[in-house]
Scaffold this motif. Sequence first.
Motif, PDB file in Angstrom:
ATOM      1  N   SER A 129     -71.697 -84.850  18.806  1.00 18.33           N
ATOM      2  CA  SER A 129     -73.072 -85.249  18.557  1.00 18.33           C
ATOM      3  C   SER A 129     -73.161 -86.392  17.555  1.00 18.33           C
ATOM      4  O   SER A 129     -74.198 -87.052  17.450  1.00 18.33           O
ATOM      5  N   GLN A 130     -72.094 -86.646  16.796  1.00 19.53           N
ATOM      6  CA  GLN A 130     -72.109 -87.666  15.753  1.00 19.53           C
ATOM      7  C   GLN A 130     -71.616 -89.021  16.241  1.00 19.53           C
ATOM      8  O   GLN A 130     -71.798 -90.027  15.575  1.00 19.53           O
ATOM      9  N   ASP A 131     -70.957 -89.051  17.375  1.00 21.19           N
ATOM     10  CA  ASP A 131     -70.402 -90.301  17.897  1.00 21.19           C
ATOM     11  C   ASP A 131     -71.492 -91.050  18.668  1.00 21.19           C
ATOM     12  O   ASP A 131     -72.011 -90.545  19.660  1.00 21.19           O
ATOM     13  N   PRO A 132     -71.840 -92.263  18.230  1.00 20.15           N
ATOM     14  CA  PRO A 132     -72.906 -93.020  18.919  1.00 20.15           C
ATOM     15  C   PRO A 132     -72.580 -93.332  20.373  1.00 20.15           C
ATOM     16  O   PRO A 132     -73.477 -93.610  21.168  1.00 20.15           O
ATOM     17  N   MET A 133     -71.308 -93.284  20.718  1.00 15.42           N
ATOM     18  CA  MET A 133     -70.904 -93.577  22.085  1.00 15.42           C
ATOM     19  C   MET A 133     -71.556 -92.633  23.081  1.00 15.42           C
ATOM     20  O   MET A 133     -71.846 -92.990  24.223  1.00 15.42           O
ATOM     21  N   TYR A 134     -71.794 -91.379  22.654  1.00 15.56           N
ATOM     22  CA  TYR A 134     -72.307 -90.372  23.574  1.00 15.56           C
ATOM     23  C   TYR A 134     -73.804 -90.531  23.859  1.00 15.56           C
ATOM     24  O   TYR A 134     -74.336 -89.880  24.754  1.00 15.56           O
ATOM     25  N   LYS A 135     -74.492 -91.394  23.101  1.00 13.58           N
ATOM     26  CA  LYS A 135     -75.927 -91.582  23.331  1.00 13.58           C
ATOM     27  C   LYS A 135     -76.197 -92.226  24.686  1.00 13.58           C
ATOM     28  O   LYS A 135     -77.215 -91.961  25.320  1.00 13.58           O
ATOM     29  N   ASP A 136     -75.297 -93.106  25.131  1.00 12.40           N
ATOM     30  CA  ASP A 136     -75.483 -93.807  26.402  1.00 12.40           C
ATOM     31  C   ASP A 136     -74.659 -93.198  27.530  1.00 12.40           C
ATOM     32  O   ASP A 136     -74.668 -93.712  28.650  1.00 12.40           O
ATOM     33  N   LEU A 137     -73.978 -92.095  27.236  1.00 10.52           N
ATOM     34  CA  LEU A 137     -73.112 -91.482  28.240  1.00 10.52           C
ATOM     35  C   LEU A 137     -73.910 -90.562  29.160  1.00 10.52           C
ATOM     36  O   LEU A 137     -74.868 -89.921  28.728  1.00 10.52           O
ATOM     37  N   ARG A 138     -73.505 -90.494  30.416  1.00  9.88           N
ATOM     38  CA  ARG A 138     -74.146 -89.578  31.348  1.00  9.88           C
ATOM     39  C   ARG A 138     -73.668 -88.160  31.075  1.00  9.88           C
ATOM     40  O   ARG A 138     -72.479 -87.849  31.204  1.00  9.88           O
ATOM     41  N   ILE A 139     -74.585 -87.294  30.694  1.00 11.42           N
ATOM     42  CA  ILE A 139     -74.257 -85.906  30.372  1.00 11.42           C
ATOM     43  C   ILE A 139     -75.185 -84.994  31.153  1.00 11.42           C
ATOM     44  O   ILE A 139     -76.407 -85.190  31.148  1.00 11.42           O
ATOM     45  N   THR A 140     -74.619 -83.993  31.817  1.00 14.03           N
ATOM     46  CA  THR A 140     -75.429 -83.048  32.587  1.00 14.03           C
ATOM     47  C   THR A 140     -75.139 -81.623  32.150  1.00 14.03           C
ATOM     48  O   THR A 140     -74.113 -81.352  31.516  1.00 14.03           O
ATOM     49  N   ARG A 141     -76.037 -80.726  32.497  1.00 12.30           N
ATOM     50  CA  ARG A 141     -75.889 -79.330  32.080  1.00 12.30           C
ATOM     51  C   ARG A 141     -74.793 -78.622  32.852  1.00 12.30           C
ATOM     52  O   ARG A 141     -74.068 -77.797  32.291  1.00 12.30           O
ATOM     53  N   ASN A 142     -74.656 -78.921  34.129  1.00 15.16           N
ATOM     54  CA  ASN A 142     -73.649 -78.238  34.939  1.00 15.16           C
ATOM     55  C   ASN A 142     -73.108 -79.191  36.009  1.00 15.16           C
ATOM     56  O   ASN A 142     -73.575 -80.325  36.161  1.00 15.16           O
ATOM     57  N   LEU A 143     -72.121 -78.701  36.755  1.00 20.68           N
ATOM     58  CA  LEU A 143     -71.455 -79.533  37.755  1.00 20.68           C
ATOM     59  C   LEU A 143     -72.390 -79.915  38.891  1.00 20.68           C
ATOM     60  O   LEU A 143     -72.316 -81.028  39.427  1.00 20.68           O
ATOM     61  N   GLU A 144     -73.275 -79.029  39.266  1.00 22.28           N
ATOM     62  CA  GLU A 144     -74.222 -79.332  40.350  1.00 22.28           C
ATOM     63  C   GLU A 144     -75.080 -80.542  40.001  1.00 22.28           C
ATOM     64  O   GLU A 144     -75.277 -81.440  40.826  1.00 22.28           O
ATOM     65  N   GLN A 145     -75.571 -80.588  38.753  1.00 28.08           N
ATOM     66  CA  GLN A 145     -76.375 -81.728  38.323  1.00 28.08           C
ATOM     67  C   GLN A 145     -75.544 -83.006  38.278  1.00 28.08           C
ATOM     68  O   GLN A 145     -76.024 -84.095  38.595  1.00 28.08           O
ATOM     69  N   ALA A 146     -74.266 -82.868  37.861  1.00 25.16           N
ATOM     70  CA  ALA A 146     -73.379 -84.037  37.807  1.00 25.16           C
ATOM     71  C   ALA A 146     -73.172 -84.623  39.187  1.00 25.16           C
ATOM     72  O   ALA A 146     -73.190 -85.848  39.368  1.00 25.16           O
ATOM     73  N   LEU A 147     -72.993 -83.761  40.186  1.00 27.55           N
ATOM     74  CA  LEU A 147     -72.795 -84.237  41.555  1.00 27.55           C
ATOM     75  C   LEU A 147     -74.060 -84.891  42.100  1.00 27.55           C
ATOM     76  O   LEU A 147     -73.991 -85.864  42.861  1.00 27.55           O
ATOM     77  N   LYS A 148     -75.228 -84.378  41.695  1.00 26.86           N
ATOM     78  CA  LYS A 148     -76.487 -84.993  42.126  1.00 26.86           C
ATOM     79  C   LYS A 148     -76.616 -86.402  41.576  1.00 26.86           C
ATOM     80  O   LYS A 148     -77.155 -87.291  42.227  1.00 26.86           O
ATOM     81  N   LYS A 149     -76.097 -86.623  40.349  1.00 27.50           N
ATOM     82  CA  LYS A 149     -76.184 -87.946  39.734  1.00 27.50           C
ATOM     83  C   LYS A 149     -75.394 -88.998  40.511  1.00 27.50           C
ATOM     84  O   LYS A 149     -75.686 -90.190  40.428  1.00 27.50           O
ATOM     85  N   VAL A 150     -74.364 -88.530  41.222  1.00 28.57           N
ATOM     86  CA  VAL A 150     -73.558 -89.484  41.991  1.00 28.57           C
ATOM     87  C   VAL A 150     -73.946 -89.479  43.470  1.00 28.57           C
ATOM     88  O   VAL A 150     -73.221 -90.007  44.315  1.00 28.57           O
ATOM     89  N   GLY A 151     -75.095 -88.834  43.782  1.00 32.98           N
ATOM     90  CA  GLY A 151     -75.619 -88.918  45.137  1.00 32.98           C
ATOM     91  C   GLY A 151     -75.337 -87.732  46.027  1.00 32.98           C
ATOM     92  O   GLY A 151     -75.579 -87.783  47.239  1.00 32.98           O
ATOM     93  N   PHE A 152     -74.829 -86.623  45.444  1.00 35.72           N
ATOM     94  CA  PHE A 152     -74.557 -85.434  46.249  1.00 35.72           C
ATOM     95  C   PHE A 152     -75.621 -84.380  45.991  1.00 35.72           C
ATOM     96  O   PHE A 152     -76.179 -84.278  44.899  1.00 35.72           O
ATOM     97  N   ARG A 153     -75.866 -83.547  47.008  1.00 37.13           N
ATOM     98  CA  ARG A 153     -76.715 -82.389  46.815  1.00 37.13           C
ATOM     99  C   ARG A 153     -76.189 -81.247  47.667  1.00 37.13           C
ATOM    100  O   ARG A 153     -75.597 -81.456  48.734  1.00 37.13           O
ATOM    101  N   LEU A 154     -76.378 -80.032  47.141  1.00 37.39           N
ATOM    102  CA  LEU A 154     -75.914 -78.857  47.853  1.00 37.39           C
ATOM    103  C   LEU A 154     -76.950 -78.415  48.877  1.00 37.39           C
ATOM    104  O   LEU A 154     -78.142 -78.287  48.562  1.00 37.39           O
ATOM    105  N   VAL A 155     -76.500 -78.213  50.094  1.00 35.89           N
ATOM    106  CA  VAL A 155     -77.409 -77.809  51.170  1.00 35.89           C
ATOM    107  C   VAL A 155     -76.986 -76.424  51.659  1.00 35.89           C
ATOM    108  O   VAL A 155     -75.825 -76.221  52.039  1.00 35.89           O
ATOM    109  N   LYS A 156     -77.894 -75.486  51.631  1.00 35.17           N
ATOM    110  CA  LYS A 156     -77.606 -74.127  52.074  1.00 35.17           C
ATOM    111  C   LYS A 156     -77.700 -74.053  53.597  1.00 35.17           C
ATOM    112  O   LYS A 156     -78.703 -74.479  54.201  1.00 35.17           O
TER     113      LYS A 156
END
Length: 282
Positions: free
Chosen positions: A253-280
Motif C-alpha cells: 500500500s506504500q509503494d506509489p507504483m501500485y496506484k496505477d496498477l490493475r488490481i482486482t478482487r478475484n480471478l474472475e474479475q481479472a479475466l473480465k478485465k482482459v475481455g473474458f467472461r464466464l458463461v454458465k
Amino acid sequence: MHNHSNDLHYLSVKEAADEILEHVSKVIDVNTVYIAKKDNGHMNIIDAYNHSDHILDANIRMDYEQSFCQFVIESGEEVFTSNDLSLHYIKENADLPVDVSVKAFMGVKIFDREGREFGTLCVMDQEPRKFTKEEAYFLRSVGQIFSYIISLDQTQQRVDLLSVPIVPVTEGVVVLPLVGIVNEDRSNHLLETILQRIYQKNLDYFILDLSGMVSFDDLFTSHLSDIVKALELMGVTPILTGIRPDMAMSHLSQDPMYKDLRITRNLEQALKKVGFRLVKEE
C-alpha cells in the motif's frame, strides 16, 4: 518482519537461528552460539549470537582447518566438549591462531534431508568450564531440531523448483497462482522463472493470483515490485488479484507504483478485465 501464524513457524534455517541461538546462550550460559555449514573445505557461518563480548560474526567464511568445527566433525562423538581448548586442541593444531580467546567449547553435528553432514551447531566461552550432561543433551536436541528444519527447507526448495505453475489461459494471457509460503529464496526463483517465461512467449497480460499465499516476508513485496516493473518494461500488462487485507496493509500500500496498477478482487474479475467472461452452460 515476517508474517507468521504463530511464533514457532520458521520459514528458513536463518530465521530459526535468529531466535534459537539466543535461547541456547541463555540456557547453557555461554557467550557465543553459532551455526555453520561445511562447504568445499570451508565453514560458512550462517548465523552467530554473542551475549556480551563479540567473538564471532555471522556471514563469514573460514578455512575448515582453521575452524573449531573440525573438532566436532572429526571427533566421532555425538557431542564434542572441551573444558579448555587452549590446553590441548589449539596447541596441537598449527593452523589455528595462537591468540584465540575461546576456552570452553561444545558442538554437535547437524545433518541434511539425506542424512549427510550439513555442518555444526556450537557454543563457546572465553572462560574454562565443564559442561554438564544435561547441557550436552540440550545442545544435541537443538541440533536435531536444526536438522529437521534443514530437511524441511531443502524439501521446500525442491518443491519450489516445480511450483511456479504459470497457466496459459489463451494466446497472450497467463495466470500465476501463488500458493503457500513465499520467502526470499522462492521470491528469487519466481522472478527468474517469470522473466524466462516472458522472454519465451509473446504475452499481453500476466495475472498474478495472490489469494493462495499462506505467508510472505517483507522482501517479497520488493520482489513483487521488481516483477511488475519487469513485466511493464517488456510490454506485458500485469494484473494483481486476490490481495488479502494483511498484504494491503504491508508495503504494497506504500509503494506509489501500485496506484496505477490493475488490481482486482478475484480471478474472475481479472479475466473480465482482459475481455473474458464466464458463461454458465444451460
